[in-house]
Each structure stands twice: as C-alpha cells, then as structure tokens.
Motif scaffolding. Structure first.
Motif: not given
Length: 328
Positions: A8, A10, A70-72, A114-115, A118, A309, A313
């Motif tokens: 995850d 952020g 998951g990524i912002t 996208n986070d 997730c 998150g 993921a």
C-alpha cells in the motif's frame, strides 16, 4: 504453500504485508515514502522489502504466488502503470508493474491499482460492506475519493480511473474557492478534504479571526486536523466553522454520488474518522436533509482500518479480469 504480498503506497508511507493462501495477514512492515525520488530510485527500497518477504515465504516452505499493489493517484490498470499522482509527482507515467517484473521475473503476477479501489475491495469482501451487493467506499483524509462496488464487482471505468469523485466541481462562491492539485478551483477535494481545510483555517486566522489553534499547535504552520478536533471541543469559532464547512460539502459530495448510482451502503474510512460524530454525524444528518426518495441508506465506518489498503492490494490478485464488462 502459496503466499501473497500486498503493498500500500501512500504519499508519506508504504505498508507491506505477507499473506497466506487464506489471505490472512502474517507479517507486516512499513517504510517511508520519498517524494523526492523518481521511479527506479523510489522503488529500489521497495524491492528490498519485497525480497525480504519473498525470503520469508520461502523459509515458511512456500513460494510467492503474486504481488498486489495499491497506490495513490490515477492508474492505468490494464498496463499496470501510474499515470498521475499529486502526492508522488516524480512517479507520474512510471510503468510500475513492468519495472518490478523486470527485476523480479516475469513469472510473478503483479497487479497495480488505485489505493481507493483496493480499500473498496477489502471492505466489500472482508469488512463493513459484507452482505451488500452495492457499496461506496469513501476515504476522507488528506484527500477524498470513492471506490465503487456495483452489482458485486469493482467498477474501474473506461481507463481504470473511476472514483475520483473528490474532483467533481461544486458550485461555490468565487471568494471561497481554492485551487486543487487537479488544477481546478471549487472541486469537493478543495473544499472539504483534510489538506484543504487546513489551508482555509490558516487563511481565516491570517485574516484576523481569533482562534486558540495557533497556541494549541505551537504556531499556525503546525496546525493539524487533531488540533481542529481539540479546538472544536473548546468551542473555538474557527474550528467549528472548519468542521461545519467540511460536513456541508462532504454531505453534498456523498449525496451527489448516491443520486447518480443509488448505492445504499456507504463505508467511510480515513484519518478524519477520528473527528467522530462532530463531523460524520453532521454528514449523515445533512445527507438526510437532501435525501427524499424514501429508500434507506446505511452508513458504516471501516472495519479494517489502516489494513484495508494492504488487504485490498492482495484482493486485486483474486479480482477476475473483465469485471466492468456488461453482465449477460
């Protein structure tokens, strides 16, 4: 024995988890995000932690069967690439999945999303959204967005960028609007997110409004949402104004998405949950002022908290492809 890695990513931290075949979280790690590094330099320490977790899986007598991330930001889901993120701008247009596979081997499945997507998957399958066919996952923190579960499936949209509802434009007085990282003035994110409300509070105090906030925080530049929460309890007028503005625009934001999709399960998450009913009770109450169709809407708070998150993921690896195609 198969193991899975969830990551995850952020704007300030990266969380990692090793999961077993039943998707139980066994090992958890955390490192800081460095927004000053570009793609390969940013992911070098990420690869180090992935290596540690892969060795852990091997020591447990198994193998790593997949990595979910998951990524912002805006994600090109099909190609596993990050297209744009305000939090980590030097990663814009970086082919995350392809780069990691070039280092780890093509045989390891790697899925990037996208986070918020997730978090929606996690709460729908394991948290507050269990038992509902439709669900809105609404993290309220530094920014705001929406993960949408429709007819039992995560809806990603045409390009994988669905749910950026915080960037919908609200009709606001010109003097109130502030520019958002999306480039627009007057979107919900610029009116009611945690980051935005701190800017408003500082602007009001600098304009001469009296408040205990600078004293509580040790300076205007150090004010956080926690200080606003504390000042509200003391009856501070600026803090109360901030919470009222947030609740007003968050209620309209949720109501607009609800009217578009008619989803009756809304799950709140994010750091601003710490404000409790002074914020979220107001949101629900104001939502009901607009809500006139008679159908019940249920509001919940995340059951998975900060782990949503990570859990989501890994759930990406079990999210069947083609989930947004028309159902027969």
């Amino acid at each position: 024995m198969e193991y899975y890695i969830g990551i995850d990513i952020g704007g300030t931290k990266i969380a990692y988890g090793l999961f077993d075949a039943e998707r139980r979280l066994l090992v958890k790690k955390q490192t800081a995000s460095d927004d000053g590094k570009d793609g390969e330099a940013f992911f070098a320490p990420v690869l180090d932690v992935i290596g540690e977790l892969m060795r852990e899986a091997k020591e447990r007598g198994g193998r790593t069967a997949g990595i979910g991330i998951g990524i912002t930001g805006f994600v090109d889901f099909e190609n596993g690439a990050l297209t744009r993120t305000a939090s980590l701008p030097r990663l814009n247009h970086f082919p995350v999945a392809a780069y990691l596979k070039s280092r780890l081997g093509e045989q390891i499945p790697i899925v990037l999303d996208n986070d918020c997507h997730c978090g929606a998957l996690a709460e729908y399958r394991h948290g507050a959204g269990r038992g509902h066919r439709n669900m809105l996952y609404c993290p309220v923190s530094t920014g705001i967005s929406t993960g949408m579960i429709l007819d039992g499936r995560l809806f990603r949209g045409s390009n994988g960028a669905s749910g950026e509802s915080g960037h919908m434009i609200a009709a606001v007085p010109k003097e109130l609007g502030m520019e958002c990282s999306c480039g627009n003035t007057g979107c919900f994110n610029s009116l009611s997110s945690g980051k935005a409300i701190l800017s408003y509070v500082r602007k009001w105090i600098e304009a001469g409004e009296n408040s205990v906030l600078p004293r509580l925080a040790g300076g205007i530049e150090h004010i956080t949402a926690r200080h606003i929460n504390e000042a509200y309890e003391m009856g501070d007028a600026v803090a109360m104004r901030a919470v009222e503005q947030m609740a007003h625009y968050l209620a309209i934001w949720i109501f607009d998405v609800y009217m578009l999709l008619n989803v009756d399960c809304i799950v709140f998450a994010g750091g601003l949950l710490a404000m409790g009913d002074k914020l979220f009770g107001r949101i629900e109450k104001e939502f009901e002022r607009y809500h006139t169709n008679g159908f019940p809407v249920r509001f919940y708070k995340t059951e998975l908290g900060a782990d949503s998150g990570l859990i989501g993921a890994v759930e990406l690896l079990f999210d069947a492809p083609g989930g947004n195609e028309d159902r027969e």
